[in-house]
Design a protein around this motif. Structure first.
Motif, PDB file in Angstrom:
ATOM      1  N   ARG A  61      10.689  23.024   2.147  1.00 18.84           N
ATOM      2  CA  ARG A  61      10.913  24.441   1.878  1.00 18.84           C
ATOM      3  C   ARG A  61      12.210  24.550   1.082  1.00 18.84           C
ATOM      4  N   PRO A  62      12.098  24.720  -0.252  1.00 21.27           N
ATOM      5  CA  PRO A  62      13.315  24.799  -1.069  1.00 21.27           C
ATOM      6  C   PRO A  62      14.130  26.053  -0.750  1.00 21.27           C
ATOM      7  N   TRP A  63      15.421  25.962  -1.006  1.00 22.95           N
ATOM      8  CA  TRP A  63      16.365  27.054  -0.752  1.00 22.95           C
ATOM      9  C   TRP A  63      16.825  27.620  -2.084  1.00 22.95           C
ATOM     10  N   ARG A  64      17.278  28.855  -2.071  1.00 27.70           N
ATOM     11  CA  ARG A  64      17.645  29.564  -3.304  1.00 27.70           C
ATOM     12  C   ARG A  64      19.101  29.340  -3.682  1.00 27.70           C
ATOM     13  N   ALA A  65      19.448  28.101  -3.906  1.00 22.90           N
ATOM     14  CA  ALA A  65      20.804  27.751  -4.358  1.00 22.90           C
ATOM     15  C   ALA A  65      20.793  26.289  -4.792  1.00 22.90           C
ATOM     16  N   GLY A  66      21.690  25.951  -5.715  1.00 20.03           N
ATOM     17  CA  GLY A  66      21.944  24.567  -6.120  1.00 20.03           C
ATOM     18  C   GLY A  66      20.735  23.662  -6.153  1.00 20.03           C
ATOM     19  N   THR A  67      20.738  22.660  -5.283  1.00 21.12           N
ATOM     20  CA  THR A  67      19.695  21.634  -5.289  1.00 21.12           C
ATOM     21  C   THR A  67      18.332  22.152  -4.825  1.00 21.12           C
ATOM     22  N   GLY A  68      18.302  23.311  -4.184  1.00 19.58           N
ATOM     23  CA  GLY A  68      17.020  23.878  -3.763  1.00 19.58           C
ATOM     24  C   GLY A  68      16.091  24.135  -4.934  1.00 19.58           C
ATOM     25  N   TYR A  69      16.661  24.507  -6.074  1.00 22.02           N
ATOM     26  CA  TYR A  69      15.835  24.727  -7.266  1.00 22.02           C
ATOM     27  C   TYR A  69      15.233  23.415  -7.781  1.00 22.02           C
ATOM     28  N   ALA A  70      15.939  22.323  -7.610  1.00 20.97           N
ATOM     29  CA  ALA A  70      15.393  21.012  -7.994  1.00 20.97           C
ATOM     30  C   ALA A  70      14.224  20.646  -7.089  1.00 20.97           C
ATOM     31  N   VAL A  71      14.352  20.926  -5.796  1.00 20.83           N
ATOM     32  CA  VAL A  71      13.253  20.673  -4.856  1.00 20.83           C
ATOM     33  C   VAL A  71      12.025  21.469  -5.298  1.00 20.83           C
ATOM     34  N   ALA A  72      12.224  22.747  -5.620  1.00 15.77           N
ATOM     35  CA  ALA A  72      11.099  23.596  -6.049  1.00 15.77           C
ATOM     36  C   ALA A  72      10.448  23.059  -7.316  1.00 15.77           C
ATOM     37  N   ASP A  73      11.249  22.656  -8.299  1.00 15.21           N
ATOM     38  CA  ASP A  73      10.680  22.122  -9.540  1.00 15.21           C
ATOM     39  C   ASP A  73       9.898  20.843  -9.277  1.00 15.21           C
ATOM     40  N   TRP A  74      10.423  19.967  -8.439  1.00 11.75           N
ATOM     41  CA  TRP A  74       9.730  18.718  -8.102  1.00 11.75           C
ATOM     42  C   TRP A  74       8.395  19.033  -7.425  1.00 11.75           C
ATOM     43  N   MET A  75       8.400  20.009  -6.520  1.00 11.63           N
ATOM     44  CA  MET A  75       7.167  20.379  -5.825  1.00 11.63           C
ATOM     45  C   MET A  75       6.141  20.951  -6.803  1.00 11.63           C
ATOM     46  N   ARG A  76       6.606  21.795  -7.721  1.00 10.25           N
ATOM     47  CA  ARG A  76       5.695  22.373  -8.721  1.00 10.25           C
ATOM     48  C   ARG A  76       5.078  21.287  -9.596  1.00 10.25           C
ATOM     49  N   GLN A  77       5.854  20.257  -9.933  1.00 10.05           N
ATOM     50  CA  GLN A  77       5.335  19.156 -10.749  1.00 10.05           C
ATOM     51  C   GLN A  77       4.193  18.428 -10.042  1.00 10.05           C
ATOM     52  N   ARG A  78       4.144  18.543  -8.725  1.00  8.11           N
ATOM     53  CA  ARG A  78       3.107  17.888  -7.924  1.00  8.11           C
ATOM     54  C   ARG A  78       2.063  18.870  -7.399  1.00  8.11           C
ATOM     55  N   ASP A  79       2.074  20.084  -7.948  1.00  7.15           N
ATOM     56  CA  ASP A  79       1.137  21.135  -7.549  1.00  7.15           C
ATOM     57  C   ASP A  79       1.192  21.433  -6.049  1.00  7.15           C
ATOM     58  N   LEU A  80       2.403  21.345  -5.480  1.00  2.00           N
ATOM     59  CA  LEU A  80       2.599  21.714  -4.080  1.00  2.00           C
ATOM     60  C   LEU A  80       3.027  23.173  -4.012  1.00  2.00           C
ATOM     61  N   GLU A  81       2.635  23.842  -2.956  1.00  3.55           N
ATOM     62  CA  GLU A  81       3.002  25.244  -2.781  1.00  3.55           C
ATOM     63  C   GLU A  81       4.501  25.358  -2.523  1.00  3.55           C
TER      64      GLU A  81
END
Length: 175
Positions: free
Chosen positions: A144-164
């Motif tokens: 569950r990515p967070w809305r700051a700093g490295t959380g956006y990297a987690v979200a981008d990585w998840m999107r690259q893998r078609d994860l919700e």
């Protein structure tokens, strides 16, 4: 703002001066022109670490209970970002970086940092440095990515893998 008070060249008291007449950019500077404090962002390296198909999140010793995030550290002189994140991973977790792939570059203006985030496939046995108190291994879909700093990297990585992607306010894990 910086704690600098004196020019490191001539010891004169620093003043605030507009950068080339642009009043939007005011910097600490020597009144005699010997030195300017540019206050550039500091490069920070971040690793979304994958080991045995799971993602490693760690809790820094200075953080509250249940707060976990990516492995991070500062880039050092004379190393590439890839060398730096492999070094940080080894120092903080004892893991070896087998494959390093750039996720992206992210601003973190609150701390005047520029985050360079990588996905790292790692191997070895986890042994945390004294800087880290504990870790969790999560299935990628449970992140569950967070809305700051490295959380956006987690979200981008998840999107690259078609994860919700479902954002949370802070990097806190429920028991």
């Amino acid at each position: 703002m910086s704690d600098f008070k004196f020019c490191p060249i001539c010891a004169a008291s620093l003043i605030m001066r507009a950068d080339d007449g642009d009043t939007r950019k005011v910097r600490l500077t020597c009144p005699d022109g010997h030195w300017t404090h540019w206050d550039n962002p500091l490069p920070v390296l971040a690793a979304l670490v994958e080991i045995d198909g799971k993602i490693l999140l760690a809790r820094n010793a200075a953080w509250q209970d249940n707060m976990f995030a990516l492995i991070t550290g500062f880039m050092e002189r004379d190393e590439t970002p890839e060398q730096g994140i492999a070094r940080e991973l080894k120092e903080e977790t004892n893991l070896d970086a087998d494959q390093i792939t750039l996720i992206g570059v992210y601003e973190f203006m609150r701390k005047n940092e520029l985050i360079i985030a990588y996905h790292i496939k790692a191997s070895g046995t986890i042994q945390l440095s004294p800087e880290l108190l504990e870790y969790r291994l999560l299935a990628p879909a449970k992140l569950r990515p967070w809305r700051a700093g490295t959380g956006y990297a987690v979200a981008d990585w998840m999107r690259q893998r078609d994860l919700e992607v479902e954002f949370v306010d802070r990097p806190i894990l429920a028991d």
